[in-house]
Design a protein around this motif. Structure first.
Motif: not given
Length: 184
Positions: A43, A47, A52-56, A60, A120
């Motif tokens: 993550k 970022q 900008d992936a929020t949940d990894v 993933d 992701v």
């Protein structure tokens, strides 16, 4: 306490896909160093690159490491003047096709809009697409593996004479020069 991204990752490669392959460093050394040790690290890297992936998740992370290694194997094969493995090429194309990220201009900067359902996967699609452009583009013959001690990282040789030997003069190039000076 949050970690500084520049202390954790090498962010100096001008090619995004090759910067991603550098999340495993010292590939040719005695002990390669994995920098994507958990989902939080992935993550952080995403970022830092504008993806900008929020949940990894752990899945993933596994998918990201698989893509990273596919890009590295294909790039190294090209650097050696060899044909990449067809399975790796299929994987790269599949990951690129699965992404749904949209390029966007925000203020003065280009960025990416990722979907809420598969952020992701979208980010990995961007990385795979970037790899496809460089691995199959007009500068394909300029892809090289670093000759620095233990490195073997991928880079695009943009020097006029196409005689660059190191992924970065600030890291691998300096190590070689320091070793030469110490030996003189």
């Amino acid at each position: 306490m949050t970690e500084d991204v520049r202390r954790v990752f090498r962010m100096d490669n001008e090619v995004l896909a090759f910067r991603f392959t550098a999340t495993l460093s010292d590939r040719a050394g005695m002990a390669p160093r994995e920098r994507l040790t958990d989902p939080a690290r992935l993550k952080m890297w995403l970022q830092a690159t504008g993806l900008d992936a929020t949940d990894v998740s752990l899945t993933d992370l596994k998918d990201a490491v698989e893509l990273r290694e596919v890009i590295y194997r294909i790039g190294s094969a090209i650097a050696a003047g060899e044909q990449p493995d067809s399975k790796d090429v299929r994987t790269l194309n599949t990951v690129a096709a699965a992404g749904h990220a949209k390029a966007a201009l925000e203020g003065d900067l280009a960025g990416w809009h990722l979907t809420e359902t598969t952020p992701v996967g979208d980010a990995l699609g961007v990385l795979a697409t970037d790899a496809i452009h460089i691995l199959g583009g007009p500068d394909r013959s300029r892809i090289k593996n670093c000759e620095g001690p233990g490195c073997a990282g991928l880079f695009l040789d943009t020097s006029r004479g196409a005689n660059r030997r190191w992924c970065s003069m600030n890291t691998c190039g300096n190590k070689v020069k320091k070793a030469r000076l110490a030996g003189s």
